[in-house]
Design a protein around this motif. Structure first.
Motif: not given
Length: 185
Positions: A54-68
Protein backbone atom coordinates in the motif's frame (compact mmCIF):
# COMPACT_ATOMS: atom_id res chain seq x y z
CA UNK A 1 34.31 6.06 12.99
CA UNK A 2 32.07 4.38 15.53
CA UNK A 3 31.96 0.68 16.33
CA UNK A 4 28.27 0.79 17.18
CA UNK A 5 25.99 -0.73 14.55
CA UNK A 6 23.29 1.65 15.69
CA UNK A 7 25.45 4.69 14.86
CA UNK A 8 26.51 3.14 11.56
CA UNK A 9 22.91 2.48 10.60
CA UNK A 10 21.99 6.10 11.27
CA UNK A 11 24.83 7.19 8.99
CA UNK A 12 24.01 4.64 6.28
CA UNK A 13 20.26 5.29 6.46
CA UNK A 14 20.72 8.67 4.79
CA UNK A 15 22.64 7.01 1.99
CA UNK A 16 20.07 4.23 1.51
CA UNK A 17 17.11 6.62 1.57
CA UNK A 18 18.60 9.16 -0.84
CA UNK A 19 19.88 6.89 -3.56
CA UNK A 20 17.03 4.37 -3.49
CA UNK A 21 19.43 1.45 -3.72
CA UNK A 22 16.94 -1.03 -2.35
CA UNK A 23 14.32 -2.41 -4.68
CA UNK A 24 10.95 -3.71 -3.49
CA UNK A 25 12.13 -7.31 -3.82
CA UNK A 26 15.29 -6.66 -1.85
CA UNK A 27 13.41 -4.84 0.90
CA UNK A 28 11.01 -7.80 1.14
CA UNK A 29 13.94 -10.23 1.43
CA UNK A 30 15.49 -8.18 4.21
CA UNK A 31 12.22 -7.92 6.14
CA UNK A 32 11.54 -11.65 5.72
CA UNK A 33 14.99 -12.57 6.96
CA UNK A 34 14.66 -10.35 10.00
CA UNK A 35 11.20 -11.80 10.68
CA UNK A 36 11.78 -15.50 10.06
CA UNK A 37 15.30 -15.96 11.37
CA UNK A 38 15.10 -13.35 14.12
CA UNK A 39 11.44 -13.02 15.16
CA UNK A 40 12.53 -11.09 18.27
CA UNK A 41 13.66 -8.28 15.94
CA UNK A 42 10.58 -8.12 13.71
CA UNK A 43 7.29 -9.67 14.77
CA UNK A 44 4.83 -10.91 12.16
CA UNK A 45 2.72 -7.77 12.52
CA UNK A 46 5.73 -5.48 12.06
CA UNK A 47 6.99 -7.51 9.11
CA UNK A 48 3.57 -7.32 7.45
CA UNK A 49 3.61 -3.53 7.91
CA UNK A 50 7.04 -3.19 6.25
CA UNK A 51 6.06 -5.53 3.40
CA UNK A 52 2.70 -3.91 2.66
CA UNK A 53 2.45 -2.77 -0.96
CA UNK A 54 0.00 0.00 0.00
CA UNK A 55 2.98 2.26 0.63
CA UNK A 56 5.88 3.15 -1.63
CA UNK A 57 9.16 1.27 -1.21
CA UNK A 58 11.10 4.35 -0.14
CA UNK A 59 8.56 5.11 2.59
CA UNK A 60 8.65 1.53 3.92
CA UNK A 61 12.44 1.59 3.83
CA UNK A 62 12.54 4.89 5.71
CA UNK A 63 10.23 3.50 8.39
CA UNK A 64 12.30 0.32 8.71
CA UNK A 65 15.53 2.29 9.01
CA UNK A 66 13.97 4.51 11.67
CA UNK A 67 12.50 1.49 13.49
CA UNK A 68 15.62 -0.71 13.74
CA UNK A 69 17.81 1.61 15.89
CA UNK A 70 15.02 1.66 18.48
CA UNK A 71 15.09 -2.16 18.61
CA UNK A 72 18.74 -2.18 19.72
CA UNK A 73 22.24 -3.03 18.65
CA UNK A 74 21.49 -6.63 17.68
CA UNK A 75 18.69 -5.60 15.33
CA UNK A 76 21.01 -3.18 13.52
CA UNK A 77 23.71 -5.83 13.30
CA UNK A 78 21.31 -8.39 11.84
CA UNK A 79 20.10 -5.84 9.28
CA UNK A 80 23.69 -5.46 8.10
CA UNK A 81 24.11 -9.22 7.92
CA UNK A 82 20.93 -9.58 5.89
CA UNK A 83 22.03 -6.77 3.58
CA UNK A 84 25.40 -8.42 3.10
CA UNK A 85 23.78 -11.76 2.26
CA UNK A 86 21.20 -10.43 -0.18
CA UNK A 87 22.94 -7.39 -1.70
CA UNK A 88 26.68 -7.45 -1.12
CA UNK A 89 27.34 -4.78 -3.76
CA UNK A 90 25.17 -2.34 -1.81
CA UNK A 91 26.66 -3.44 1.51
CA UNK A 92 30.21 -2.76 0.30
CA UNK A 93 29.29 0.73 -0.95
CA UNK A 94 27.76 1.91 2.33
CA UNK A 95 29.54 4.97 3.79
CA UNK A 96 30.40 3.14 7.01
CA UNK A 97 32.00 0.27 5.04
CA UNK A 98 33.99 2.65 2.84
CA UNK A 99 35.44 4.48 5.85
CA UNK A 100 36.44 1.17 7.47
CA UNK A 101 38.01 -0.02 4.22
CA UNK A 102 39.90 3.26 3.81
CA UNK A 103 41.14 3.09 7.40
CA UNK A 104 42.26 -0.52 6.92
CA UNK A 105 44.08 0.40 3.69
CA UNK A 106 45.93 3.26 5.36
CA UNK A 107 46.98 0.95 8.22
CA UNK A 108 48.28 -1.61 5.70
CA UNK A 109 50.36 1.04 3.97
CA UNK A 110 51.82 2.20 7.29
CA UNK A 111 52.58 -1.36 8.41
CA UNK A 112 54.16 -2.40 5.10
CA UNK A 113 56.36 0.72 4.91
CA UNK A 114 57.55 0.32 8.51
CA UNK A 115 58.21 -3.39 7.89
CA UNK A 116 60.32 -2.59 4.82
CA UNK A 117 62.30 -0.03 6.82
CA UNK A 118 63.06 -2.60 9.50
CA UNK A 119 64.16 -5.24 6.97
CA UNK A 120 66.67 -3.06 5.13
CA UNK A 121 70.15 -4.10 6.28
CA UNK A 122 72.18 -0.96 5.65
CA UNK A 123 74.40 0.53 2.94
CA UNK A 124 77.18 -2.00 3.43
CA UNK A 125 75.32 -4.98 2.02
CA UNK A 126 75.57 -8.73 2.59
CA UNK A 127 79.33 -9.00 1.89
CA UNK A 128 80.00 -6.93 5.00
CA UNK A 129 78.02 -9.37 7.13
CA UNK A 130 79.74 -12.40 5.63
CA UNK A 131 83.11 -10.79 6.32
CA UNK A 132 82.13 -10.04 9.92
CA UNK A 133 80.93 -13.59 10.42
CA UNK A 134 84.18 -14.97 8.98
CA UNK A 135 86.20 -12.73 11.28
CA UNK A 136 84.28 -13.87 14.33
CA UNK A 137 84.58 -17.52 13.30
CA UNK A 138 88.33 -17.11 12.77
CA UNK A 139 88.79 -15.42 16.13
CA UNK A 140 86.80 -18.16 17.82
CA UNK A 141 89.02 -20.83 16.30
CA UNK A 142 92.15 -18.96 17.34
CA UNK A 143 90.88 -18.47 20.87
CA UNK A 144 90.01 -22.11 21.42
CA UNK A 145 93.22 -23.42 19.88
CA UNK A 146 96.02 -23.87 22.35
CA UNK A 147 99.42 -25.54 22.31
CA UNK A 148 98.15 -28.69 23.99
CA UNK A 149 95.84 -29.36 21.06
CA UNK A 150 98.24 -30.15 18.22
CA UNK A 151 95.46 -30.95 15.69
CA UNK A 152 94.74 -27.26 15.17
CA UNK A 153 98.32 -26.04 15.53
CA UNK A 154 98.86 -25.62 11.80
CA UNK A 155 95.45 -23.97 11.48
CA UNK A 156 96.88 -20.92 13.27
CA UNK A 157 99.37 -20.31 10.49
CA UNK A 158 96.72 -20.84 7.83
CA UNK A 159 94.45 -18.33 9.53
CA UNK A 160 97.25 -15.79 9.42
CA UNK A 161 97.39 -16.12 5.64
CA UNK A 162 93.60 -16.12 5.29
CA UNK A 163 93.51 -12.72 6.94
CA UNK A 164 94.54 -11.13 3.65
CA UNK A 165 90.90 -10.60 2.66
CA UNK A 166 90.00 -8.76 5.86
CA UNK A 167 90.30 -5.11 6.73
CA UNK A 168 93.58 -3.65 7.96
CA UNK A 169 92.78 -3.87 11.68
CA UNK A 170 91.49 -7.43 11.53
CA UNK A 171 94.42 -8.46 9.36
CA UNK A 172 96.92 -6.96 11.82
CA UNK A 173 95.24 -8.67 14.75
CA UNK A 174 95.21 -12.12 13.14
CA UNK A 175 98.79 -11.89 11.89
CA UNK A 176 100.10 -10.67 15.24
CA UNK A 177 98.31 -13.47 17.06
CA UNK A 178 99.73 -16.07 14.66
CA UNK A 179 103.25 -14.63 15.06
CA UNK A 180 102.98 -14.70 18.85
CA UNK A 181 101.91 -18.33 18.76
CA UNK A 182 104.76 -19.19 16.36
CA UNK A 183 107.35 -17.48 18.64
CA UNK A 184 106.10 -19.40 21.68
CA UNK A 185 106.88 -22.71 19.98
Amino acid sequence: MSDSYRDQLLLDALFLKQEQHLSTDLLDKLVLQLNRIYPQILTDKEAHKFRSLKFATNKRLAELLDFLPNKGEEACHEFYRALQIHAEHIYLNLPSRRTRRDAADSKEVKISSSFEEKCVLNERGPVFYITCFSLVAGLAILYYCNEENKTLGDAKQILAFSALGFGRRAKDLLISYAEDQFKQK
